[in-house]
Scaffold this motif. Structure first.
Motif, PDB file in Angstrom:
ATOM      1  N   ARG A 172      18.166 -57.963 -60.173  1.00 16.74           N
ATOM      2  CA  ARG A 172      18.340 -58.061 -58.725  1.00 16.74           C
ATOM      3  C   ARG A 172      19.786 -58.436 -58.392  1.00 16.74           C
ATOM      4  NH1 ARG A 172      15.258 -62.879 -56.618  1.00 16.74           N
ATOM      5  NH2 ARG A 172      13.416 -61.570 -56.463  1.00 16.74           N
ATOM      6  N   ALA A 217      20.455 -57.130 -47.721  1.00 18.49           N
ATOM      7  CA  ALA A 217      21.883 -57.205 -47.418  1.00 18.49           C
ATOM      8  C   ALA A 217      22.494 -55.849 -47.074  1.00 18.49           C
ATOM      9  CB  ALA A 217      22.621 -57.846 -48.586  1.00 18.49           C
ATOM     10  N   LEU A 253      23.323 -55.588 -56.535  1.00 17.45           N
ATOM     11  CA  LEU A 253      24.277 -55.710 -55.444  1.00 17.45           C
ATOM     12  C   LEU A 253      25.678 -55.599 -56.023  1.00 17.45           C
ATOM     13  CD1 LEU A 253      22.639 -58.876 -53.923  1.00 17.45           C
ATOM     14  CD2 LEU A 253      22.800 -56.712 -52.739  1.00 17.45           C
ATOM     15  N   GLY A 262      17.608 -57.586 -52.779  1.00 22.73           N
ATOM     16  CA  GLY A 262      18.968 -57.805 -52.311  1.00 22.73           C
ATOM     17  C   GLY A 262      19.480 -56.630 -51.495  1.00 22.73           C
ATOM     18  N   PHE A 310      26.496 -63.085 -51.867  1.00 25.64           N
ATOM     19  CA  PHE A 310      26.694 -63.513 -53.250  1.00 25.64           C
ATOM     20  C   PHE A 310      25.536 -63.006 -54.089  1.00 25.64           C
ATOM     21  CE2 PHE A 310      28.879 -66.601 -50.690  1.00 25.64           C
ATOM     22  CZ  PHE A 310      30.044 -66.827 -51.401  1.00 25.64           C
TER      23      PHE A 310
END
Lengths: 260, 275
Positions: A163, A117, A167, A113, A91
């Protein structure tokens, strides 16, 4: 519990289909404190949904439940039609408090991130390119090597927003992202946010206690009652963006939202 | 064109100005380096004259000049080699203790249960003066460096571990939740968020551990063996060579201060991002 589960799966399956996120009868207790009292709603794909309500009504708790940070006492969240536990994507979450990491410079904070991730998906150079692109978008170019201690509150908030935008997650949740920012910067940030959102369209849940902000930004606004929170009101905002806060229709929506 | 040149003049002028300010600021910047030795010599001089005037016997409190003489006499023969031995005990013991302390701290932080089980023992280790273990250690490991290194790491490790656990525990909730939204692994969360968050607290542990290390090393040298500055203090006291005792003590102080300063500088540098 069993009977509850059966009832739920029997009832909802049909309507989930169009919804990206389906929040179902969420109740949350912290010990004796009753925070959320049976909240259910859908969020459609690429929709911007605002949740407004008085401070302390449990908006943050609700946001954290949707992002699977905390578990509800009762109820369940579905994403893409299956329980949230099966959802294996990350998320993008913008926290209300400052979540800059003070030991990383702006670039690394924005890249955080990606490095966590997307460790296996992207190489370092791609990550940096992506981060610089988003840094430019939030007007922080030139500050890449600054540390949070050297930045103002508004700039730190932009780092955190950058940030989150770095993603390419399906879902972006923002919990009062402009809470600590002065009005002037806030208007600017709202505009920037819309710009960014136009560019990287995604499903957004926007938590705020400013009704005006909610109407400016979102397709739909949910209004919560005071704790224990229930949904008090739900309205769709049908004005083309960018929206003029002084226009007649805007005022109409404000009136509707604040009256009931 | 003319405006350009005038701008240049202004620039040149301001450059001169800056240079002048820097020259003038030089004293301001480094006056500590003058004042500290000045004060030092003043204190030494006062002590010296006071001792001469009051005729305090040398075996009670020697003149600073005699201490200095003793220091110079014994410097290459006794002080330097034994300082080196003490320093080795301290450094090796400290590094081992700090490493184990931090690693154990990180392990303990992973589970509340482990913490609850281990903490009482760590507290015993922190509060027991490690010097008191030295006679026991000597039975097993002899009078050499091993005993002292073990004592030093036992003195430094637990306090560093306690500070590590405390620091890791105090990681802010938002930062942990942030890592949760990113589906970070335990290791990623540790290395990117928890460990840096704990660094200020670990630094405190490292400084206190450094001080404990010096105390324990010298204490261990008192207990047994025939090496190290602590041991030399005993040796000179048996010979009633008070000036040389003081020379050893001052060398130890100097070593302690140097170690403290180095650890302090390193930890300050590592946590320079601190708000």
């Amino acid at each position: 519990m069993d009977s509850y589960k059966n009832k739920r799966s029997g009832k909802v399956n049909k309507s989930i289909k169009e919804a990206k996120i389906k929040v179902q009868n969420i109740k949350k207790y912290f010990a004796d404190l009753h925070v959320l009292d049976g909240i259910s709603f859908d969020v459609r794909e690429n929709e911007v949904l605002s949740i407004v309500g008085p401070t302390g009504c449990g908006k943050t708790t609700l946001a954290k439940i949707i992002a699977d940070i905390i578990k509800p006492t009762v109820g369940e969240v579905f994403i893409n039609n299956s329980p949230i536990d099966n959802y294996n994507q990350v998320f993008s979450f913008v926290f209300q408090q400052d979540s800059c990491l003070p030991w990383m410079n702006v670039l690394n904070n924005v890249m955080l991130g990606l490095t966590v991730a997307y460790k296996d998906k992207m190489d370092k150079k791609e990550m940096e390119e992506k981060a610089r692109e988003v840094i430019n978008l939030v007007n922080l170019e030139g500050y890449e090597n600054y540390y949070p201690i050297q930045l103002s509150g508004g700039m730190k908030q932009r780092v955190v927003i950058a940030r989150a935008f770095c993603l390419d997650t399906e879902i972006l949740i923002m919990d009062e992202p402009f809470g600590q920012i002065d009005v002037q910067t806030r208007y600017h940030m709202e505009k920037e946010l819309l710009k960014i959102w136009e560019k990287y369209r995604r499903t957004v849940i926007f938590i705020t206690n400013h009704e005006e902000q909610a109407i400016t930004l979102s397709d739909r606004v949910l209004k919560l009652t005071g704790a224990p929170a229930k949904i008090k009101n739900e309205i769709s905002i049908d004005i083309p963006r960018p929206r003029d806060i002084l226009s007649q229709e805007f005022m109409e929506y404000r009136k509707i939202l604040s009256s009931e | 064109m003319s405006s350009d040149s005038s701008i240049n003049e202004i620039i040149v002028e301001s450059k001169d100005e800056i240079a002048k300010m820097e020259r003038g600021g030089w004293f301001k910047k480094y006056y500590v380096w003058f004042l500290v030795p000045l004060l030092f010599f003043f204190v030494i001089g006062s002590v010296e004259s006071f001792l001469i005037l009051t005729k305090v016997p040398t075996y009670i409190f020697p003149l600073p000049s005699l201490i200095f003489k003793g220091f110079v006499e014994e410097f290459s023969r006794t002080i330097l080699p034994h300082l080196w031995l003490t320093l080795q005990e301290v450094l090796i013991g400290y590094v081992i203790g700090a490493t184990i302390g931090i690693i154990f701290g990180a392990i303990v932080d992973q589970s509340k249960l482990v913490e609850a089980i281990i903490t009482p023992y760590v507290l015993i280790l922190v509060t027991t003066p490690m010097v008191s273990l030295v006679p026991l250690l000597m039975l097993k490991f002899g009078f050499g460096i091993v005993t002292k290194v073990i004592a030093v790491s036992l003195a430094a490790g637990p306090v560093i571990m306690l500070n590590t656990v405390g620091g890791l525990r105090r990681t802010s909730q938002v930062r942990l939740e942030l890592m949760k939204t990113l589906h970070a692994s335990t290791w990623q969360t540790f290395i990117k968020v928890k460990f840096p968050s704990a660094l200020p607290s670990i630094s405190t542990g490292l400084i206190v551990g450094g001080i404990f290390s010096v105390i324990t090393a010298v204490g261990a040298e008192f207990v047994g063996g025939s090496t190290g500055l602590g041991n030399r203090i005993l040796y000179f006291s048996q010979l009633i060579q008070t000036p040389k005792i003081y020379a050893c003590i001052f060398t130890l102080s100097l070593m302690g201060i140097t170690i403290y300063m180095i650890i302090y500088k390193i930890t300050t540098k590592l946590t320079s991002w601190r708000e």
